[in-house]
Scaffold this motif. Structure first.
Motif, PDB file in Angstrom:
ATOM      1  N   MET A   1       0.818  -1.340   0.115  1.00 48.02           N
ATOM      2  CA  MET A   1      -0.011  -0.087  -0.086  1.00 48.02           C
ATOM      3  C   MET A   1       0.922   1.185   0.087  1.00 48.02           C
ATOM      4  SD  MET A   1      -3.272  -0.349  -0.147  1.00 48.02           S
ATOM      5  CE  MET A   1      -3.911  -2.018  -0.593  1.00 48.02           C
ATOM      6  N   SER A   2       2.099   1.021  -0.063  1.00 48.79           N
ATOM      7  CA  SER A   2       3.107   2.205   0.089  1.00 48.79           C
ATOM      8  C   SER A   2       2.525   3.563  -1.120  1.00 48.79           C
ATOM      9  CB  SER A   2       4.406   1.905  -0.235  1.00 48.79           C
ATOM     10  OG  SER A   2       4.621   1.334  -1.530  1.00 48.79           O
ATOM     11  N   GLU A   3       2.363   2.846  -2.405  1.00 48.98           N
ATOM     12  CA  GLU A   3       1.877   3.518  -3.390  1.00 48.98           C
ATOM     13  C   GLU A   3       0.858   4.801  -2.849  1.00 48.98           C
ATOM     14  OE1 GLU A   3       1.168   2.241  -7.546  1.00 48.98           O
ATOM     15  OE2 GLU A   3       1.522   0.422  -6.122  1.00 48.98           O
ATOM     16  N   ASN A   4      -0.211   4.171  -2.098  1.00 42.61           N
ATOM     17  CA  ASN A   4      -1.233   4.869  -1.771  1.00 42.61           C
ATOM     18  C   ASN A   4      -1.206   6.124  -0.959  1.00 42.61           C
ATOM     19  OD1 ASN A   4      -2.581   3.145  -3.093  1.00 42.61           O
ATOM     20  ND2 ASN A   4      -3.614   2.056  -1.604  1.00 42.61           N
ATOM     21  N   LYS A   5       0.186   6.335  -0.142  1.00 46.02           N
ATOM     22  CA  LYS A   5       0.477   7.431   0.530  1.00 46.02           C
ATOM     23  C   LYS A   5       0.496   8.660  -0.277  1.00 46.02           C
ATOM     24  CE  LYS A   5       2.077   6.125   4.550  1.00 46.02           C
ATOM     25  NZ  LYS A   5       1.618   4.530   4.676  1.00 46.02           N
ATOM     26  N   ASN A   6       0.688   8.282  -1.767  1.00 48.23           N
ATOM     27  CA  ASN A   6       0.749   9.455  -2.647  1.00 48.23           C
ATOM     28  C   ASN A   6      -0.615  10.310  -2.893  1.00 48.23           C
ATOM     29  OD1 ASN A   6       3.284   9.224  -2.845  1.00 48.23           O
ATOM     30  ND2 ASN A   6       3.223   7.648  -4.584  1.00 48.23           N
ATOM     31  N   ALA A   7      -1.718   9.473  -2.314  1.00 45.74           N
ATOM     32  CA  ALA A   7      -2.994  10.120  -2.783  1.00 45.74           C
ATOM     33  C   ALA A   7      -3.156  11.590  -2.681  1.00 45.74           C
ATOM     34  CB  ALA A   7      -4.190   9.071  -2.310  1.00 45.74           C
ATOM     35  N   SER A   8      -2.307  11.941  -1.183  1.00 46.49           N
ATOM     36  CA  SER A   8      -2.620  13.335  -0.864  1.00 46.49           C
ATOM     37  C   SER A   8      -1.912  14.112  -1.796  1.00 46.49           C
ATOM     38  CB  SER A   8      -2.202  13.498   0.566  1.00 46.49           C
ATOM     39  OG  SER A   8      -2.826  12.478   1.295  1.00 46.49           O
ATOM     40  N   VAL A   9      -0.752  13.623  -1.959  1.00 46.23           N
ATOM     41  CA  VAL A   9       0.190  14.499  -3.240  1.00 46.23           C
ATOM     42  C   VAL A   9      -0.520  14.680  -4.423  1.00 46.23           C
ATOM     43  CG1 VAL A   9       2.609  14.502  -4.098  1.00 46.23           C
ATOM     44  CG2 VAL A   9       2.246  13.183  -1.857  1.00 46.23           C
ATOM     45  N   THR A  10      -1.013  13.547  -4.743  1.00 47.32           N
ATOM     46  CA  THR A  10      -1.805  13.693  -6.089  1.00 47.32           C
ATOM     47  C   THR A  10      -3.043  14.530  -6.110  1.00 47.32           C
ATOM     48  OG1 THR A  10      -1.373  11.314  -6.550  1.00 47.32           O
ATOM     49  CG2 THR A  10      -2.845  12.220  -8.138  1.00 47.32           C
ATOM     50  N   LEU A  11      -3.613  14.533  -4.940  1.00 46.04           N
ATOM     51  CA  LEU A  11      -4.798  15.752  -4.886  1.00 46.04           C
ATOM     52  C   LEU A  11      -4.412  17.009  -4.681  1.00 46.04           C
ATOM     53  CD1 LEU A  11      -7.868  16.004  -4.281  1.00 46.04           C
ATOM     54  CD2 LEU A  11      -7.195  15.915  -1.675  1.00 46.04           C
ATOM     55  N   ASN A  12      -3.224  17.291  -4.151  1.00 48.62           N
ATOM     56  CA  ASN A  12      -2.535  18.605  -3.709  1.00 48.62           C
ATOM     57  C   ASN A  12      -2.363  19.099  -5.382  1.00 48.62           C
ATOM     58  OD1 ASN A  12      -3.035  19.030  -1.517  1.00 48.62           O
ATOM     59  ND2 ASN A  12      -0.923  18.290  -0.571  1.00 48.62           N
ATOM     60  N   THR A  13      -1.747  18.335  -6.110  1.00 52.39           N
ATOM     61  CA  THR A  13      -1.423  18.531  -7.491  1.00 52.39           C
ATOM     62  C   THR A  13      -2.637  18.951  -8.327  1.00 52.39           C
ATOM     63  OG1 THR A  13       0.128  16.842  -7.460  1.00 52.39           O
ATOM     64  CG2 THR A  13       0.148  17.681  -9.448  1.00 52.39           C
ATOM     65  N   ILE A  14      -3.708  18.266  -8.189  1.00 49.26           N
ATOM     66  CA  ILE A  14      -4.942  18.716  -8.701  1.00 49.26           C
ATOM     67  C   ILE A  14      -5.602  19.712  -8.284  1.00 49.26           C
ATOM     68  CG2 ILE A  14      -7.386  17.783  -9.222  1.00 49.26           C
ATOM     69  CD1 ILE A  14      -6.586  14.731  -8.958  1.00 49.26           C
ATOM     70  N   ARG A  15      -5.277  19.953  -6.983  1.00 46.97           N
ATOM     71  CA  ARG A  15      -6.102  21.250  -6.391  1.00 46.97           C
ATOM     72  C   ARG A  15      -5.242  22.403  -6.899  1.00 46.97           C
ATOM     73  NH1 ARG A  15      -8.455  20.954  -1.169  1.00 46.97           N
ATOM     74  NH2 ARG A  15      -7.073  22.800  -0.534  1.00 46.97           N
ATOM     75  N   SER A  16      -3.880  22.289  -7.150  1.00 47.43           N
ATOM     76  CA  SER A  16      -3.191  23.492  -7.421  1.00 47.43           C
ATOM     77  C   SER A  16      -3.608  23.955  -8.692  1.00 47.43           C
ATOM     78  CB  SER A  16      -1.600  22.943  -7.581  1.00 47.43           C
ATOM     79  OG  SER A  16      -1.575  22.304  -8.717  1.00 47.43           O
ATOM     80  N   ARG A  17      -4.416  23.366  -9.584  1.00 42.82           N
ATOM     81  CA  ARG A  17      -4.820  24.126 -10.951  1.00 42.82           C
ATOM     82  C   ARG A  17      -5.756  24.648 -10.738  1.00 42.82           C
ATOM     83  NH1 ARG A  17      -8.701  21.167 -14.019  1.00 42.82           N
ATOM     84  NH2 ARG A  17      -9.368  20.596 -12.018  1.00 42.82           N
ATOM     85  N   VAL A  18      -6.504  24.719  -9.457  1.00 45.32           N
ATOM     86  CA  VAL A  18      -7.640  25.541  -9.137  1.00 45.32           C
ATOM     87  C   VAL A  18      -7.212  26.982  -8.798  1.00 45.32           C
ATOM     88  CG1 VAL A  18      -9.676  25.757  -7.537  1.00 45.32           C
ATOM     89  CG2 VAL A  18      -8.949  23.652  -8.088  1.00 45.32           C
ATOM     90  N   ALA A  19      -7.980  27.907  -9.320  1.00 41.69           N
ATOM     91  CA  ALA A  19      -7.422  29.383  -9.093  1.00 41.69           C
ATOM     92  C   ALA A  19      -6.942  29.696  -7.750  1.00 41.69           C
ATOM     93  CB  ALA A  19      -8.510  30.158  -9.712  1.00 41.69           C
ATOM     94  N   GLY A  20      -7.456  29.151  -6.805  1.00 47.24           N
ATOM     95  CA  GLY A  20      -7.046  29.372  -5.399  1.00 47.24           C
ATOM     96  C   GLY A  20      -8.230  28.887  -4.430  1.00 47.24           C
ATOM     97  N   ASP A  21      -8.165  29.137  -3.190  1.00 44.75           N
ATOM     98  CA  ASP A  21      -9.058  28.601  -2.330  1.00 44.75           C
ATOM     99  C   ASP A  21     -10.378  29.381  -2.421  1.00 44.75           C
ATOM    100  OD1 ASP A  21      -8.748  30.956  -1.082  1.00 44.75           O
ATOM    101  OD2 ASP A  21      -7.754  30.049   0.858  1.00 44.75           O
ATOM    102  N   TRP A  22     -11.420  28.722  -1.692  1.00 43.52           N
ATOM    103  CA  TRP A  22     -12.759  29.539  -1.723  1.00 43.52           C
ATOM    104  C   TRP A  22     -12.743  30.858  -1.580  1.00 43.52           C
ATOM    105  CZ3 TRP A  22     -17.112  29.398  -3.916  1.00 43.52           C
ATOM    106  CH2 TRP A  22     -18.216  29.608  -3.242  1.00 43.52           C
ATOM    107  N   GLU A  23     -11.988  31.438  -0.579  1.00 45.47           N
ATOM    108  CA  GLU A  23     -11.882  32.643   0.066  1.00 45.47           C
ATOM    109  C   GLU A  23     -11.529  33.389  -1.513  1.00 45.47           C
ATOM    110  OE1 GLU A  23     -13.184  33.905   2.473  1.00 45.47           O
ATOM    111  OE2 GLU A  23     -13.802  31.822   3.055  1.00 45.47           O
ATOM    112  N   SER A  24     -10.447  33.310  -1.884  1.00 41.00           N
ATOM    113  CA  SER A  24      -9.977  34.051  -3.014  1.00 41.00           C
ATOM    114  C   SER A  24     -10.967  34.222  -4.211  1.00 41.00           C
ATOM    115  CB  SER A  24      -8.560  33.603  -3.296  1.00 41.00           C
ATOM    116  OG  SER A  24      -8.906  32.380  -4.252  1.00 41.00           O
ATOM    117  N   LEU A  25     -11.762  33.212  -4.449  1.00 41.00           N
ATOM    118  CA  LEU A  25     -12.853  33.239  -5.518  1.00 41.00           C
ATOM    119  C   LEU A  25     -13.942  34.203  -5.163  1.00 41.00           C
ATOM    120  CD1 LEU A  25     -14.015  29.666  -5.806  1.00 41.00           C
ATOM    121  CD2 LEU A  25     -12.907  30.998  -7.570  1.00 41.00           C
ATOM    122  N   LYS A  26     -14.032  34.791  -3.756  1.00 38.04           N
ATOM    123  CA  LYS A  26     -14.806  35.681  -3.506  1.00 38.04           C
ATOM    124  C   LYS A  26     -14.100  37.246  -3.452  1.00 38.04           C
ATOM    125  CE  LYS A  26     -16.034  33.471   0.062  1.00 38.04           C
ATOM    126  NZ  LYS A  26     -16.629  32.907   1.316  1.00 38.04           N
TER     127      LYS A  26
END
Ligand SMILES: Cc1cc2nc3c(=O)[nH]c(=O)nc-3n(C[C@H](O)[C@H](O)[C@H](O)COP(=O)(O)O)c2cc1C
Ligand code: FES
Lengths: 169, 637
Positions: B1-26
């Motif tokens: 299951m060592s690979e699965n540790k990377n899920a958070s890393v992958t999620l962070n990469t996906i999230r970095s695409r997003v313009a910013g956090d919810w606060e900055s959208l406002k």
């Protein structure tokens, strides 16, 4: 109900178009019937026979499905479909009064279509807008806070719009 | 299951695409308009159009987006305006005129028009926040937190508010660890029966068969409940996330949404959510970059209440009529196509991401020891503020009805609350102060059911509501069990007789006897619980049954055959013709003194005249039994 040659041909043809892109697993039967109803507005006998042939099952099994589930219609709907909500909240706020008003103005009973096929009247159980009770769905639009007077008004503006477009009454 | 540790890393990469956090959208001016089904029915689409038109006419730099429902359905159409220098301000009861005015006065001239404001979304000096109202002290929103605030059709919004972190957290654990966490959280199924969710997953996860399925039950069939619809329309990604976690824990690589035919908007929004999640790598061959793969499909129900029952649901997915079957074997052992299958309700799954992310201890800090967490209730009926609410389990009914719902509408008095739909019952005011959970409700004669609550006032007849539910269950009975099929029909016949004034003295005992037989002789929950509405109303409102049977009188003035409409001559303002115009069957005429009189033969009892009569006269009344009219006429003469 008697279908015209044209309607029979159309039903079979459309069904073949739908089943063409579909596997024969029994689990796909209901989605196929839903697509047929989407296209034709109802599920006529020739469509059921065609679907049965595709899935390799007796036509009576298809008929069993169509009649078990409330969503399927055996007769064509009107050009406009009025569905009156008969859920708890709507019932307690007079949903049955709204239904009776429609039955009175359209001169048909729930489940029927007017002879000119302009309107059909159906009941639904809760469309999830209980806070706007009593509710009805005309075609795809949900209309809340219905009253018998609003029913008269809706029919009147419908006739007016038809007159403007020159649709014969 | 060592690979699965990377899920958070992958999620962070996906999230970095997003313009910013919810606060900055406002940071920029943003208008969000609630456009779930409840908003649309109230005219949200027109309001949305007005905002857009006005903004483009004035060439303002502001965006307008559609969001779901935040639970305040009574105030629809609603919008929140985030304008730099101001807190987010929520406006209610909007129409096109007010929408245009808000753009002009607030966005151009800087006047936030507090007279239209319901509340602010954050602390400030002049407008109270939602939390400042009594409602805010009862509610604890987790599952519903983002409903009505983010765009349900935009995964970036969900990611911006921290979405899919529960899935990433789950993927960093082993499936057994996830199951252990959910088990120790004490989460119980929110679809009705309250079965411990973790145990169900464990049973499926332990099955020797490796092809397994997970199904989200979104068949919400209770005619008076709309929690699942609102969740799917307002935050579909949360449910997708919960379903993905369930699939991971149970070891399934295929999952389904079973959604009711009457919910086209929910189907559309879930389909969009699935598509977007797959595009981001959150679903598909390698979920968040791990070796777990998951495909999710939508199956649309076809309008049969019994298909909410899990074995009937499976039958319908297999292309057969939705008839329930005997359990065991439970679906967790042998379900869809004979494979182990987990079936969970929309709300159940929506709690899961929080549990994997925040831990079972956090979940247990809310609710009662036997039923931890929060529950979502749909409030409808005769309340001032109808809508949705999320409260810790164990909250009393009176806090929900009076603090959240603001009490009974139109200065009427509370009579009963119907909980749990056709499987539930009507509870009287004596029960209002009991903390509610699965077990207390069952003991009181109702059921948690799905969480639908319909509040009734003194104008609602308890015999009629029992008849309504029996009519429903009798029509929806699949016909497999004789007691359910014929027993409910027989009960319905008796109830119809009573509401028509033809009841017999021993009818009440006969109803109770039939109720016992139906409960004992039915296979599935539909039949087992169908008599509840009748039994509970007899238990708490027996006097109403007796009035119908013995006096042919409906005390609530509701049963059509037992009432008549009457115009009080001394109250009729003769020069007014409102009732005459409102009558659809021309049953009202003026007598020689121009006093209005109802022709009882013609009257269809549609209530129109009562509504039309101006409130300062209130001349139209209902009487029961109907021959009360004759007596009244004599007295007046
Ligand atoms: C007649 C009947 C109708 C039901 N309808 C629903 C429903 O609409 N939605 C739902 O989630 N569960 C419904 N259930 C309960 C399901 O059988 C099942 O218990 C539930 O989906 C399990 O999910 P949970 O453990 O998350 O509650 C129904 C049960 C019966 C007997
Ligand atoms: S009861 Fe009519 S919309 Fe729910």
């Amino acid at each position: 109900m008697i279908l015209t040659e044209e309607e029979i041909r159309e039903a079979a043809e459309k069904t073949r178009e739908i089943t063409a892109g579909c596997d024969t697993a029994r689990g796909s039967l209901i989605p196929v019937l839903q697509k047929i109803q989407d296209r034709l507005g109802y599920v006529p006998a020739p469509a059921m026979e065609e679907a049965a042939r595709h899935f390799g099952i007796p036509a009576v099994d298809v008929y069993g499905i169509v009649t078990f589930y409330n969503q399927f219609r055996l007769t064509p709907p009107g050009r406009h479909r009025v569905k009156v909500c008969m859920g708890t909240a709507c019932h307690m706020k007079g949903g049955n009064i709204i239904m009776e008003s429609w039955e009175r103005v359209l001169k048909i009973k729930v489940g029927e279509t007017t002879p000119d096929r302009e309107f059909s009247l159906e009941r639904v159980a809760c469309v999830g807008c209980c806070t706007m009770a009593p509710v009805l769905v005309k075609d795809e639009t949900v209309i809340g806070k219905m009253t018998p007077t609003k029913v008269d008004g809706m029919l009147f503006s419908h006739q007016l719009a038809n007159k403007k477009e020159g649709v014969p009454q | 299951m060592s690979e699965n540790k990377n899920a958070s890393v992958t999620l962070n990469t996906i999230r970095s695409r997003v313009a910013g956090d919810w606060e900055s959208l406002k940071q920029k001016t943003l208008i969000t308009v609630g456009s779930a089904t409840c908003g649309r029915a109230a005219g949200a689409v027109e309001v949305l159009e007005s905002f857009r038109k006005e903004i483009s006419r004035l060439q303002l730099d502001a965006s307008v987006i559609e969001v779901g429902c935040m639970g305040h359905c009574y105030a629809e159409p609603m919008a929140v305006i985030y304008h730099p220098g101001f807190p987010g301000i929520c406006y209610g009861y909007l129409d096109q005129g007010v929408a245009s005015r808000l753009v002009q006065d607030f966005l151009v001239e800087g006047d936030p028009c507090v007279e239209f404001a319901l509340a602010a979304t954050g602390p400030n000096d002049y407008i109270p926040t939602f939390e400042d109202f009594p409602r805010g002290t009862v509610e604890q929103k987790h599952v519903m937190k983002h409903c009505g605030f983010i765009d349900p059709e935009n995964i970036d919004h969900y990611l911006a508010v921290g979405g899919y972190q529960g899935l990433a957290a789950a993927l960093s654990m082993s499936p057994d660890q996830v199951i252990a966490e959910v088990k120790s959280s004490g989460l119980r199924g929110r679809g009705g029966a309250g079965f411990p969710t973790g145990n169900k997953w464990e049973l499926c996860g332990k099955a020797p068969e490796k092809t397994r399925y997970v199904i989200c039950n979104a068949d919400e069939g209770d005619p008076g409940a709309f929690m699942d619809r609102t969740l799917l329309e307002s935050n579909p990604h949360l449910v997708v996330e919960g379903l993905a976690i369930a699939a991971y824990a149970a070891g399934a690589s295929k999952a389904y949404f079973y959604i009711r035919a009457e919910y086209p908007l929910a189907v559309k929004r879930v389909a969009k959510a699935l598509e977007q999640a797959a595009q981001c790598g959150i679903l598909g061959q390698s979920v968040l970059g791990t070796d777990f793969s998951l495909e999710i499909e939508i199956f649309q129900g076809s309008g049969a209440f019994v298909c909410g029952e899990e074995t009937a649901l499976i039958a319908s997915m297999e292309g057969r009529p939705g008839l329930p079957r005997h359990r065991p074997p439970f679906p967790s052992e042998s379900g869809l196509n004979g494979k182990p299958t987990v079936i969970d309700n929309v709300k159940t799954l929506s709690h899961v991401p929080f549990i994997t992310q925040k831990g079972s201890q956090w979940f247990r800090s809310m609710g009662t020891p036997g039923s931890p967490g929060t529950a979502i209730f749909a409030l409808a009926g005769k309340l001032v503020n109808t809508g949705l609410t999320e409260v810790p389990i164990g909250t009393t009914l009176s806090r929900i009805i009076y603090d959240v719902g603001s009490g009974i509408a139109g200065n009427q008095t509370f009579k009963a609350v119907q909980i749990g739909g056709p499987s539930g019952g009507c509870l009287p005011k004596e029960v209002l102060d009991t903390p509610i959970d699965y077990d207390t409700l069952t003991r009181a004669g109702a059921m948690m059911g799905s969480g639908g609550m319909v509040v009734l006032d003194e104008h609602d007849c308890m015999v009629e509501i029992a008849r309504f539910f029996l009519d429903f269950t009798q029509k929806e009975s699949c016909g497999k069990c004789t007691f359910c099929r014929l027993g409910t029909k027989h009960m319905l016949g008796i109830l119809e007789r009573i509401t028509k004034g033809q009841g017999k003295p021993d009818d009440i005992d006969l109803l109770l006897e039939l109720a016992e037989d139906i409960k004992a002789g039915s296979l599935c929950g539909l039949g087992k619980t169908a008599p509840n509405p009748v039994v509970s109303t007899i238990k708490y409102f027996r006097h109403e049954y007796e009035a119908h049977i013995n006096e042919k009188r409906c005390p609530s003035l509701m049963c059509k055959d037992l009432i008549a409409y009457y115009i009080l001559p001394h109250k009729c303002e003769r020069s007014c013709d409102a009732c005459v115009g409102s009558c659809p069957v021309e049953a009202i005429y003026s007598d020689e003194d121009r006093i209005k009189v109802i022709n009882q033969e013609k009257c269809v009892k549609c209530d129109s005249c009562m509504v039309a009569c101006p409130p300062q006269y209130k001349a139209v009344v209902k009487v029961s039994p109907p021959d009360e009219v004759v007596r009244k006429e004599k007295v007046e003469q």
